[in-house]
Scaffold this active site. Structure first.
Site, PDB file in Angstrom:
ATOM      1  N   THR A 103       0.869  -1.187   0.000  1.00 26.47           N
ATOM      2  CA  THR A 103       0.000   0.000   0.000  1.00 26.47           C
ATOM      3  C   THR A 103       0.904   1.236   0.000  1.00 26.47           C
ATOM      4  OG1 THR A 103      -0.256  -0.260   2.410  1.00 26.47           O
ATOM      5  CG2 THR A 103      -2.034  -1.086   1.015  1.00 26.47           C
ATOM      6  N   LYS A 154       4.160  -6.988   3.820  1.00 24.42           N
ATOM      7  CA  LYS A 154       3.886  -5.582   3.545  1.00 24.42           C
ATOM      8  C   LYS A 154       3.574  -4.910   4.865  1.00 24.42           C
ATOM      9  CE  LYS A 154       0.432  -3.532   3.282  1.00 24.42           C
ATOM     10  NZ  LYS A 154      -0.345  -2.605   4.211  1.00 24.42           N
ATOM     11  N   THR A 208      -1.240  -2.816  10.555  1.00 26.66           N
ATOM     12  CA  THR A 208      -1.490  -2.961   9.134  1.00 26.66           C
ATOM     13  C   THR A 208      -0.286  -3.600   8.480  1.00 26.66           C
ATOM     14  OG1 THR A 208      -2.955  -1.082   9.052  1.00 26.66           O
ATOM     15  CG2 THR A 208      -2.095  -1.807   6.986  1.00 26.66           C
ATOM     16  N   GLU A 242       6.087   4.813   7.452  1.00 29.42           N
ATOM     17  CA  GLU A 242       5.718   5.951   6.604  1.00 29.42           C
ATOM     18  C   GLU A 242       6.534   7.189   6.967  1.00 29.42           C
ATOM     19  OE1 GLU A 242       1.137   4.637   5.636  1.00 29.42           O
ATOM     20  OE2 GLU A 242       1.557   5.800   7.429  1.00 29.42           O
ATOM     21  N   ASN A 290      -0.211  10.566   5.792  1.00 29.14           N
ATOM     22  CA  ASN A 290      -1.470  10.153   6.391  1.00 29.14           C
ATOM     23  C   ASN A 290      -2.541  11.220   6.340  1.00 29.14           C
ATOM     24  OD1 ASN A 290      -1.297   7.313   7.659  1.00 29.14           O
ATOM     25  ND2 ASN A 290       0.688   8.243   8.046  1.00 29.14           N
ATOM     26  N   THR A 349      -6.647  10.521  -0.634  1.00 24.02           N
ATOM     27  CA  THR A 349      -6.719  11.407  -1.798  1.00 24.02           C
ATOM     28  C   THR A 349      -5.465  11.339  -2.623  1.00 24.02           C
ATOM     29  OG1 THR A 349      -5.885  13.227  -0.428  1.00 24.02           O
ATOM     30  CG2 THR A 349      -8.268  13.000  -0.644  1.00 24.02           C
TER      31      THR A 349
END
Length: 411
Positions: free
Chosen positions: A161, A187, A198, A284, A406, A411
Site C-alpha cells: 500500500t 507488507k 497494518t 511511513e 497520512n 486522496t
C-alpha cells in the site's frame, strides 16, 4: 546476497533476494486488476499440494471479513493450498456484503485452481469502510494464473500500500539430510504497533511439520518479531501472518521432539525478524530504523514491555529524527512502561555512548552522540540489572513526512 549463520553447530543460509517461491512446490504472481489506479493490486501464492497452515491475526476487535474467512478455512482441516491477496481496499467494516465478497473471492479463485474453497485463504489491505470492486477483482482472478503474471516479484509488489519497497527474505537449512527452505514476504508501512497492525506476512516452507507444532512455532516467533515492532501506535483490522508448509522437502515430520526442531524454529525466526525489521524501517516517512535492546530484566515479559514502551514513544522517535541525544525521553518511557524498576540500577546507552547510569546522567560529548544518531540504523541499550532476561524491539523515527502521507491517505 548470501549470509551464513551458525546455529547449534549447524548452518542456516540466508538469501536476502529470495522469497516465497524458494521452497519446493510454490509459485506466486500478481497483476493490476483496477483497484488502484496503476500499481499492482492482486497477488497469489499457490502450492502444488495442500499444505499444513497456521496463522496469527490482529488483536483489533474490528476484524476484517477476509480474516474471518481465512480463520474459518484453516480451522476446517488445518490446510491451505493457495492465498489470494488484494491491496488498495481492506474490505473491513463492510458488513454482510463484505463477508459475501470475501467468500466470493475465495470461491472464484478455488474454481480457477480446481481445488476446494476452504483451501484458499483470502486477505485484503488498504482503505477501510469501502466495498470491494468485485467486478474488477473477479476479472483479475480469471486472468491472474496466466504465465505472464507468474512472477514472484509481482506478488511482492501487489501486496503493498504505502510501502516504499518490497520486503522479503528466505533461508535454507538441513533437516534429516534434506534441504529445507523457508521463504517470506510482507507488507507494512503505517498503522504498525506491537500485537500486529497494518501488516501482512506470508511464509512458505517445504518442511514436513505437524500442525500443532507449526502453530506453536509461529506464535512463539511472532511474539519475538512481528509483535515487537511499531511505527505509529495504531493497530489495524486486517493484519495476519500465514505460514504454509507443504512437506515436499521429504524430511521426517518435524515436532518439538525432533532433534532439528530448534534449528527449524531458528530459521523461521530469521525470516520473520528480517521481515519485521524491514517493515519498521519502511515506516511511513521514516529515515531511520531504531532497535531497542533491553537486558537484565526479571522476566521476558518485563523486557518486552520496556522495549515496546521506548520504541512506541513519539518523543523518543522525534528525538532520533532530530539527532538529539535526549536520553531523558528514554528514561521516561522506561518509567511508564508498567515494569517496576529501580532507577538507581538502570543503565542507558545510545549506540556505544552511555548516557545514564545509576540514577544519574553521564558526561558525554554531544557532537559524538549527534554523529551517531545521523546513521540509518540506531541502537538503544537498556540494562535493568534485575535478572537475566532480554528482548529486542524495533521501530522508526517520526518525521514530517509521516503527517503528510497520512493527511492525504485517501486522496
Amino acid at each position: 546476497m548470501r549470509l551464513v549463520q551458525a546455529i547449534s553447530s549447524e548452518k542456516i543460509v540466508v538469501f536476502e533476494k529470495e522469497s516465497v517461491t524458494l521452497p519446493l512446490g510454490f509459485k506466486a504472481g500478481g497483476m493490476h486488476c483496477g483497484i488502484k489506479r496503476k500499481r499492482l493490486d492482486l497477488g497469489y501464492i499457490v502450492s502444488e499440494v495442500p499444505a499444513t497452515a497456521a496463522g496469527v491475526y490482529t488483536t483489533n476487535v474490528f476484524q476484517a471479513a477476509p480474516l474471518l474467512v481465512t480463520q474459518e478455512s484453516i480451522a476446517k482441516e488445518q490446510k491451505l493450498q493457495a492465498i489470494l491477496v488484494n491491496s488498495g481496499n481492506a474490505n473491513a467494516c463492510t458488513g454482510e456484503q463484505g463477508l459475501m465478497d470475501a467468500y466470493e473471492m475465495q470461491k472464484n479463485f478455488a474454481a480457477e485452481l480446481h481445488i476446494d474453497d476452504h483451501l484458499v485463504a483470502v486477505t485484503s489491505t488498504g482503505v477501510i469502510g469501502e466495498l470491494l470492486p468485485m467486478d474488477k477483482i473477479n476479472q483479475g482472478i480469471k486472468q491472474i494464473l496466466q504465465k505472464e503474471y507468474e512472477q514472484e516479484d509481482n506478488f511482492k509488489k501487489a501486496i503493498l500500500t504505502t510501502d516504499t519497497t518490497v520486503k522479503n527474505t528466505a533461508v535454507q537449512l538441513k533437516i534429516d539430510g534434506k534441504t529445507v527452505s523457508i521463504g517470506g514476504a510482507a507488507k507494512g508501512s503505517g498503522m504498525i504497533h506491537p500485537n500486529m497492525a497494518t501488516m501482512l506476512g506470508f511464509v512458505t516452507t517445504d518442511a514436513n511439520i505437524a500442525y500443532d507444532d507449526l502453530v506453536s512455532a509461529l506464535k512463539d516467533v511472532t511474539n519475538q518479531t512481528f509483535n515487537m515492532i511499531t511505527v505509529d501506535g495504531d493497530t489495524s483490522t486486517n493484519d495476519m501472518v500465514l505460514v504454509m508448509a507443504n512437506g515436499l522437502a521429504k524430511n521426517n515430520q518435524l515436532t518439538k521432539e525432533h532433534p532439528d526442531w530448534d534449528l527449524f524454529v531458528s530459521g523461521l525466526k530469521i525470516v520473520c525478524e528480517s521481515l519485521a525489521k524491514k517493515i519498521a524501517r519502511d515506516g511511513e516517512g521514516a529515515t531511520k530504523l531504531i532497535e531497542v535492546n533491553v537486558s537484565g530484566a526479571y522476566s521476558l515479559e518485563a523486557a518486552r514491555a520496556v522495549g515496546k514502551s521506548i520504541i512506541s514513544s513519539n518523543l523518543v522517535k522525534t528525538a532520533i529524527y532530530g539527532t538529539d541525544a535526549n536520553w531523558g525521553r528514554i528514561v521516561t518511557a522506561i518509567g511508564y512502561s508498567g515494569v517496576p524498576v529501580d532507577p538507581n540500577t538502570v543503565k542507558v546507552g545510545i549506540g556505544p555512548i552511555t548516557v545514564f547510569e545509576n540514577g544519574l546522567p553521564c558526561v558525554f560529548v554531544e557532537e559524538e552522540a549527534k554523529e551517531y544518531l545521523e546513521q540509518e540504523n540506531v541502537q538503544i541499550f537498556v540494562e535493568l540489572n534485575q535478572g537475566d532476561c532480554s528482548a529486542a524491539a524495533w521501530g522508526c523515527d517520526l518525521t514530517y513526512d509521516y503527517v503528510k502521507i497520512n493527511a492525504s491517505y485517501r486522496t
